[in-house]
Scaffold this active site. Structure first.
Site, PDB file in Angstrom:
ATOM      1  N   HIS A 260       0.811  -1.218   0.000  1.00 62.42           N
ATOM      2  CA  HIS A 260       0.000   0.000   0.000  1.00 62.42           C
ATOM      3  C   HIS A 260       0.846   1.271   0.000  1.00 62.42           C
ATOM      4  CE1 HIS A 260      -3.509   2.460   1.700  1.00 62.42           C
ATOM      5  NE2 HIS A 260      -3.984   1.911   0.603  1.00 62.42           N
ATOM      6  N   LYS A 262       2.949   4.404  -1.287  1.00 65.02           N
ATOM      7  CA  LYS A 262       2.890   5.245  -2.491  1.00 65.02           C
ATOM      8  C   LYS A 262       4.085   6.194  -2.453  1.00 65.02           C
ATOM      9  CE  LYS A 262      -1.746   4.760  -1.055  1.00 65.02           C
ATOM     10  NZ  LYS A 262      -2.099   3.602  -1.788  1.00 65.02           N
ATOM     11  N   ASP A 267      17.014   9.702  -7.589  1.00 63.65           N
ATOM     12  CA  ASP A 267      18.454   9.800  -7.291  1.00 63.65           C
ATOM     13  C   ASP A 267      18.767   9.639  -5.808  1.00 63.65           C
ATOM     14  OD1 ASP A 267      18.795  10.177  -9.977  1.00 63.65           O
ATOM     15  OD2 ASP A 267      19.130  12.325  -9.856  1.00 63.65           O
ATOM     16  N   HIS A 551      -9.250  10.492   1.006  1.00 64.49           N
ATOM     17  CA  HIS A 551      -8.289   9.401   0.852  1.00 64.49           C
ATOM     18  C   HIS A 551      -6.984   9.710   1.589  1.00 64.49           C
ATOM     19  CE1 HIS A 551      -5.568   6.567  -1.417  1.00 64.49           C
ATOM     20  NE2 HIS A 551      -6.626   5.801  -1.269  1.00 64.49           N
ATOM     21  N   LYS A 553      -4.173  10.336   4.538  1.00 70.16           N
ATOM     22  CA  LYS A 553      -3.766   9.609   5.739  1.00 70.16           C
ATOM     23  C   LYS A 553      -2.872  10.560   6.536  1.00 70.16           C
ATOM     24  CE  LYS A 553      -4.381   6.381   2.304  1.00 70.16           C
ATOM     25  NZ  LYS A 553      -5.784   6.117   2.500  1.00 70.16           N
ATOM     26  N   ASP A 558      -1.207  19.827  17.574  1.00 74.21           N
ATOM     27  CA  ASP A 558      -0.730  21.085  18.165  1.00 74.21           C
ATOM     28  C   ASP A 558      -0.016  21.998  17.173  1.00 74.21           C
ATOM     29  OD1 ASP A 558      -1.741  20.201  20.576  1.00 74.21           O
ATOM     30  OD2 ASP A 558       0.171  19.415  21.293  1.00 74.21           O
TER      31      ASP A 558
END
Length: 725
Positions: A260, A262, A267, A551, A553, A558
């Site tokens: 999962h 991404k 380089d 979608h 995450k 604070d």
């Protein structure tokens, strides 16, 4: 006591900031640094029949390199690609005896004796290998925090793709890509008219033909997903005979979990991490349009609505939706960029997974080369990010976190550093917690024998409980989808909905019911709210609305600390031995950016503050760089403005669109209520501000528990419950 007197009027703080802290930083970097070494070693061959019968020499002399957590060997120093590369994450190494030129290396996948040219050389090899073994880092991550990192955040695919394209085009040596879903036909730049020059396959093909190495690592999905891993591998490896490689993993097992992560790494010095796959449907801009009848912004499969058709991939780029009658589902997501040692850590994750996949995945396509980290190049970052604007926020502290295990990366014990970090920052939050996530499936500790197993919800509950008892000005905002993407008649969609509500408000072990039970006279909206996003638009004279699909995450605490990555709040993402995930935690408890918290001047992280403020501005319809946005500068003071705005938006949507989930209490109503807007109420739409709405707490509330679960006749009944959690 007078705090100025206790602090000796700032003298102790001055000593700490100017003397002690810099020494601590230097020590941390020294301890965390991994030694590099290269040279000739003689190694014992593996246990082959011919070697054991002494029909062949039992030893080989090879050129070895230890770098960035890997030991690799070559036939000679001039070779560009190693014959083998072994992760040192779980390695042990020792001299065969005190004054020996030989040492023994043991890893889960490789064990050998080696001989160096001298006793001193042997000791140096042992020291270098030990420095590359995973240390006891914060949150039990595979890497320590890195200082002086430059970062950027991106809200939605348009911002991310705009930043990614020039970095890929400037690549000098190699490009790494990991995705759950990769679509080579996606456009990284949306010109009018669309130009195939900026399509992902064309961009990567040009780089491979120019001499840059391209490596793509994707999830091999089981039947039921149309992600076309074999097609992607074949297509990538057509880019160039010796410069383009792709692997789909795993081979056959496990079929329950996914890759999962991404990421894109260029380089080894610039990396992109977050929730956005390079695929169809992920491109969106700040306006979240639900229509595109002339295909100017969302061509082909990019015009998508997962309530009507699932993810799909392949050679054809044609949309399966009728854009003249069906609205698209806008896509809200967050990604970020890091450079320097933090980017090298993201590269190390890729290398570890790639080399593991070579050993454990069925051969498909070309023979794949093993990988090792690149040597440090001080000028590499400036070649990829030539302007100041591309560098972003300077001097951040960043640590790469993961969820990985034996199946996904070859390590012996699961790493759950994302989960550990989330729990820690929630527990230590002083003023507020802001969360955006695709899922919110978790449990309280009071639910013994609990499913799900993760207790993020308990950490939030405990922190809110403490705030209520102590009468603190504390706020928590959670933004999640109206419901998980998918057909509402689907058993899988309903089952996930059930567990989201069990976490939030339904059943005695939910966050809100538990708090209300203990504090019956407390208005919980003073402390926590759950939000979603929504937009509306007109297609050929007909008014439509659709949720903006969350979608992202993301967690911001604070305005000091941000966790951004690929991990959802559920067991799949957080337990380590299930889906593979990656994230970056950015910032420290001592920010440098002037701001206000709870009405008091304070220092915060500029990265965290500006991202949180931008996201709240989108929710309430204020330009982030406007003077009006100052109402959201202080998240404690801005909370009431946010709540009032989304409440007003929600009431308007409920009046104009009777069929939205806010008005649906039973599954039967989904088909009974006409999917039509109330034309006489359209005038109210002009009063909607931004995209924020209240999460629909009463959606399907009158449905029985059994009706929301798989039945014996359903295929999902045979799937282990943990797959949905």
């Amino acid at each position: 006591q007078d705090p100025d007197f206790v602090e000796c009027f700032g003298f102790f703080s001055f000593i700490n900031d100017s003397l002690i802290h810099p020494i601590e930083d230097q020590l941390a970097e020294t301890i965390a640094s991994k030694m590099e070494i290269s040279g000739w070693l003689t190694k014992k061959k593996g246990d082959t029949l011919l070697a054991n019968m002494r029909l062949l020499s039992s030893v080989d002399r090879r050129w070895f390199i230890v770098r960035a957590g890997v030991i690799a060997y070559y036939n000679n120093p001039q070779d560009l690609k190693p014959r083998n590369a072994i992760s040192l994450a779980d390695a042990s190494v020792r001299l065969l005896h005190d004054n020996s030129t030989s040492f023994r290396l043991v890893t889960p996948w490789f064990s050998r004796n080696f001989s160096a040219e001298s006793i001193l050389a042997s000791k140096r090899w042992v020291q270098a290998i030990r420095s590359n073994v995973t240390a006891n880092n914060r949150y039990k991550s595979f890497v320590p925090p890195r200082r002086s990192i430059s970062t950027r955040w991106f809200v939605n695919g348009a911002e991310y793709f705009d930043a990614l394209l020039p970095v890929i085009e400037n690549a000098q040596k190699r490009i790494f890509i990991t995705d759950w879903y990769l679509a080579l036909g996606v456009y990284l730049k949306r010109t009018a008219p669309l130009d195939d020059y900026y399509r992902l396959d064309r961009v990567l093909s040009r780089k491979a033909k120019s001499g840059v190495q391209v490596y793509v690592l994707i999830w091999r999905s089981p039947p039921g997903f149309d992600l076309q891993a074999n097609y992607i591998v074949s297509k990538v490896e057509e880019f160039h005979e010796t410069n383009a490689f792709a692997i789909r993993h795993p081979n056959f097992s496990p079929i329950l979990w996914s890759h999962h992560q991404k990421t894109v790494i260029v380089d080894d010095v610039v990396a992109f991490v977050g929730g956005i796959d390079l695929c169809y449907t992920r491109y969106d801009n700040k306006n979240y349009p639900i229509t595109d009848t002339d295909s100017k912004i969302f061509p082909g499969r990019d015009y998508s609505n997962l309530c009507y058709a699932g993810e799909s991939n392949g050679k054809s780029m044609d949309s399966v939706l009728d854009r003249q009658s069906v609205p698209r589902m806008p896509w809200h997501d967050i990604h970020m960029q890091v450079d320097g040692p933090a980017a090298a850590d993201v590269a190390s994750n890729f290398i570890q997974r790639w080399n593991h996949a070579i050993r454990t995945s069925q051969t498909f396509g070309k023979i794949k080369p093993y990988l090792v980290g690149l040597p440090e190049d001080p000028s590499a970052i400036s070649k990829l990010l030539p302007t100041v604007n591309e560098i972003g926020f300077r001097d951040c502290e960043c640590q790469v976190l993961r969820s990985v295990a034996s199946w996904s990366s070859g390590i012996t014990e699961p790493e759950t550093s994302i989960y550990k970090a989330m729990r820690a920052v929630i527990t230590n939050a002083k003023h507020f917690i802001y969360i955006e996530n695709q899922y919110f499936i978790s449990a309280l500790k009071s639910n013994t024998g609990r499913q799900p197993q993760n207790i993020i919800a308990d950490a939030i509950y405990q922190r809110l409980r403490s705030a209520i008892i102590n009468k603190e000005e504390f706020k928590c905002v959670v933004v999640i989808p109206v419901f998980p993407a998918g057909d509402l008649n689907s058993v899988t969609t309903r089952y996930i909905i059930k567990y989201v509500y069990k976490t939030i408000s339904r059943r005695k072990h939910s966050v809100l019911q538990k708090l209300q039970e203990e504090f019956p006279n407390q208005n919980l909206e003073d402390y926590i709210i759950f939000l979603s996003m929504r937009n509306y638009g007109e297609i050929n004279g007909v008014m439509h609305t659709e949720q903006v699909y969350i979608h992202a995450k993301l967690m911001i605490v604070d305005d000091q600390i941000t966790i951004c990555g690929s991990a959802n709040i559920n067991d799949r993402s957080l337990l380590g031995d299930r889906d593979s995930e990656i994230a970056v935690i950015t910032g420290t408890e001592e920010g440098k950016y002037d701001s206000i918290l709870g009405g008091k001047s304070t220092k915060v992280s500029e990265f965290s503050h500006t991202l949180r403020k931008r996201l709240w501005c989108d929710l309430v319809g204020i330009a982030a760089n406007s003077e009006q946005a100052n109402v959201l500068r202080d998240p404690i003071a801005g909370y009431q403005f946010l709540l009032a705005t989304v409440k007003n938006n929600t009431e308007i949507y409920k009046r104009v669109f009777p069929y939205i989930p806010d008005n649906i209490r039973l599954l039967s109503q989904l088909n009974e209520i006409k999917k039509e807007s109330i034309i006489s109420e359209h005038r109210l739409l002009k009063d909607i501000r931004g995209y924020g709405v209240l999460f629909p707490m009463d959606f399907l509330i009158d449905e029985s528990d059994a009706s929301m679960s798989p039945k014996v006749r359903d295929a999902e009944f045979l799937v282990p419950r943990q797959c949905f959690l």
